[in-house]
Design a protein around this motif. Structure first.
Motif, short mmCIF file in Angstrom:
data_model
loop_
_atom_site.label_atom_id
_atom_site.label_comp_id
_atom_site.label_asym_id
_atom_site.label_seq_id
_atom_site.Cartn_x
_atom_site.Cartn_y
_atom_site.Cartn_z
N ALA A 155 32.92 -15.13 -52.27
CA ALA A 155 33.23 -15.17 -50.84
C ALA A 155 34.32 -16.21 -50.55
N ALA A 156 34.27 -17.35 -51.24
CA ALA A 156 35.27 -18.39 -51.04
C ALA A 156 36.65 -17.92 -51.46
N ILE A 230 32.55 -24.91 -50.17
CA ILE A 230 31.20 -24.35 -50.36
C ILE A 230 30.21 -25.50 -50.23
N ASP A 231 29.41 -25.48 -49.17
CA ASP A 231 28.34 -26.46 -48.99
C ASP A 231 27.05 -25.79 -49.41
N PHE A 232 26.24 -26.49 -50.21
CA PHE A 232 25.14 -25.85 -50.91
C PHE A 232 23.90 -25.56 -50.06
N TRP A 233 23.92 -25.87 -48.76
CA TRP A 233 22.77 -25.56 -47.90
C TRP A 233 23.21 -25.62 -46.44
N GLY A 273 32.13 -18.61 -35.67
CA GLY A 273 33.19 -19.02 -36.59
C GLY A 273 32.95 -20.33 -37.30
N THR A 274 31.79 -20.96 -37.07
CA THR A 274 31.49 -22.21 -37.77
C THR A 274 31.46 -21.97 -39.28
N TYR A 275 30.80 -20.89 -39.68
CA TYR A 275 30.75 -20.51 -41.09
C TYR A 275 31.57 -19.24 -41.31
N GLY A 276 32.24 -19.20 -42.46
CA GLY A 276 32.97 -17.99 -42.81
C GLY A 276 32.08 -16.97 -43.49
N ALA A 277 31.15 -17.47 -44.32
CA ALA A 277 30.21 -16.59 -45.02
C ALA A 277 28.95 -17.37 -45.34
N VAL A 278 27.82 -16.68 -45.29
CA VAL A 278 26.53 -17.28 -45.64
C VAL A 278 25.79 -16.32 -46.56
N VAL A 279 25.34 -16.82 -47.70
CA VAL A 279 24.46 -16.03 -48.56
C VAL A 279 23.04 -16.30 -48.06
#
Length: 341
Positions: A155-156, A230-233, A273-279
Motif C-alpha cells: 500500500a505504501a 507506515i505506523d505500526f498501529w 484523509g488522515t490515513y491513506g490506507a489501513v490494514v
C-alpha cells in the motif's frame, strides 16, 4: 375387469397409507451434548488493557455468545502493565473458580509462557489472540503479521507512486512485541523486491501516540520529501498524522497503518484523509473464530495443551475508495447495545 379394479383399489389403499403414516426421527443428540459440554464453563479474557477498541470489541462478542450457551465470561484489565497481567493470570489459575478457557493478548513473545504452561497443566485451555508468543497454545486467533506487513508495504509503494522520492519511514511499536517484529519482517520482504524504495528512518513509538508524533516530527525534519510512512498501529498513528499536519505535508505523505477496524479509529480517518490506507482486522469475524474454537475445545474431550490450531483473520489494505457501509464496526453502537440490555 373385476381383477383389474381390485388391484387398482389395493394400490390406492397402499398409497394413501404410505402418505398418511407418520415417520418419527430419533431425538437429535446434538443439543443435549452441546449443553452438557458447555453449560457452566468459565471463559476469561486477559488483554493488554481493556481501555482500547480491540479489547472492548472482543469482550462484547465473547460475552454475548458465552452467556448465551450458559457459561460465565470475565475480563481482567492489566492496563498495559505486564506484571499486572501476569498477576491476573496467576490469580485466575490458582482460584477455586479457575477458568476453563483463558484468552490471552500477549505483550511480547515470552513474558507469560511459564504461566500459560501452568494453566494448561491445571486443565485450562489457552487461546492466544492477536499477538503470537513463543508458546504452543491450544489455539492462536489473529493476524498473520508477516503477511499484514507485506500488505502495508504494498500500500505504501502504491501510495508513493513511481514519480515520488521513494523514501519510506517506519514507526515501529517496539522490539519485543511479536506484532511489531513480524510486521517489520513482512514490510522488508516487499521492499527487498523493490530496491529503489528506501527506508530512511525506523524509530520505535513504544505504542504511544505522543512518542509517535515526536519521532515522526524528527523523521520529517530530516527527510521532508518522504512519500509514505507506515505506523505500526492506529492507536499511535494519530501521533504520526499530527506530525504530518504540523509539517504542512497533508496530502504529500501517504500514511499507512493497521487497526481493529473500528469506525472512529479507522474508517472515519480514511474518509477525512488522515490515513491513506489501513490494514483492518474484521473484529466480528475474529471474535466468531474465538467463539468457535472455544466451543470446539470444550466439547473435544482432549486435554489442554494437546491441540495447536492457527486461525488467521482475513485482511486487506483498505483505502477511502474501498470503503463500504460495513467496512468498520462501531464501538459506540456496541456500547449502546450492551447498555440497552
Amino acid at each position: 375387469m373385476k381383477l383389474i379394479r381390485t388391484l387398482m383399489a389395493a394400490a390406492t389403499a397402499l398409497a394413501v397409507t404410505a402418505f398418511v403414516a407418520p415417520t418419527f426421527a430419533a431425538d437429535d443428540p446434538g443439543p443435549a451434548a452441546y449443553a452438557q459440554a458447555l453449560k457452566g464453563k468459565r471463559v476469561m479474557l486477559v488483554p493488554l488493557a481493556m481501555g482500547f477498541d480491540l479489547a472492548q470489541g472482543w469482550s462484547h462478542y465473547l460475552k454475548k455468545e458465552v452467556e448465551a450457551w450458559g457459561g460465565t465470561f470475565e475480563t481482567r484489565d492489566p492496563n498495559w502493565v505486564v506484571d499486572a497481567g501476569a498477576q491476573a493470570i496467576t490469580d485466575a489459575i490458582s482460584s477455586d473458580t479457575r477458568p476453563d478457557v483463558l484468552i490471552i493478548h500477549a505483550p511480547d513473545l515470552n513474558s507469560y509462557s511459564k504461566l500459560m504452561k501452568k494453566a494448561q497443566a491445571a486443565g485450562t485451555y489457552v487461546i492466544l489472540v492477536d499477538n503470537p508468543a513463543n508458546f504452543p497454545a491450544d489455539a492462536f486467533v489473529g493476524s498473520d503479521w508477516d503477511r499484514l506487513g507485506q500488505l502495508e508495504a504494498e500500500a505504501a509503494i502504491k501510495g508513493c507512486g513511481e514519480n515520488s522520492s521513494k523514501k519510506i519511514g517506519l514507526v515501529q511499536g517496539d522490539q519485543a512485541n511479536s506484532s511489531s517484529l513480524y510486521q517489520y519482517a513482512g514490510i522488508m520482504k516487499v521492499l527487498d523486491k523493490h530496491p529503489d524504495y528506501k527506508v530512511v528512518a525506523k524509530p520505535d513509538s513504544n505504542w504511544d501516540a505522543t512518542t509517535s508524533r515526536n519521532v515522526t516530527t524528527t523523521m520529517l525534519q530530516q527527510n521532508p520529501d518522504i512519500c509514505s510512512i507506515i505506523d505500526f498501529w492506529d492507536g499511535d498513528a494519530t501521533g504520526a498524522s499530527a506530525a504530518i499536519r504540523d509539517a504542512k505535508l497533508d496530502g504529500k505523505v501517504f500514511l499507512v497503518t493497521t487497526g481493529g477496524g473500528e469506525k472512529a479509529a479507522d474508517c472515519d480517518k480514511l474518509n477525512d484523509g488522515t490515513y491513506g490506507a489501513v490494514v483492518m482486522t474484521d473484529l466480528a469475524r475474529q471474535s466468531g473464530d474465538m467463539n468457535a474454537i472455544i466451543k470446539f475445545l470444550l466439547q473435544s474431550g482432549q486435554p489442554a495443551g494437546t491441540s495447536h490450531t492457527y486461525i488467521y483473520t482475513l485482511e486487506k489494505a483498505t483505502t477511502k475508495a474501498d470503503l463500504k457501509p460495513d467496512s468498520c464496526w462501531d464501538l459506540k453502537a456496541l456500547q449502546a447495545e450492551a447498555a440497552a440490555k
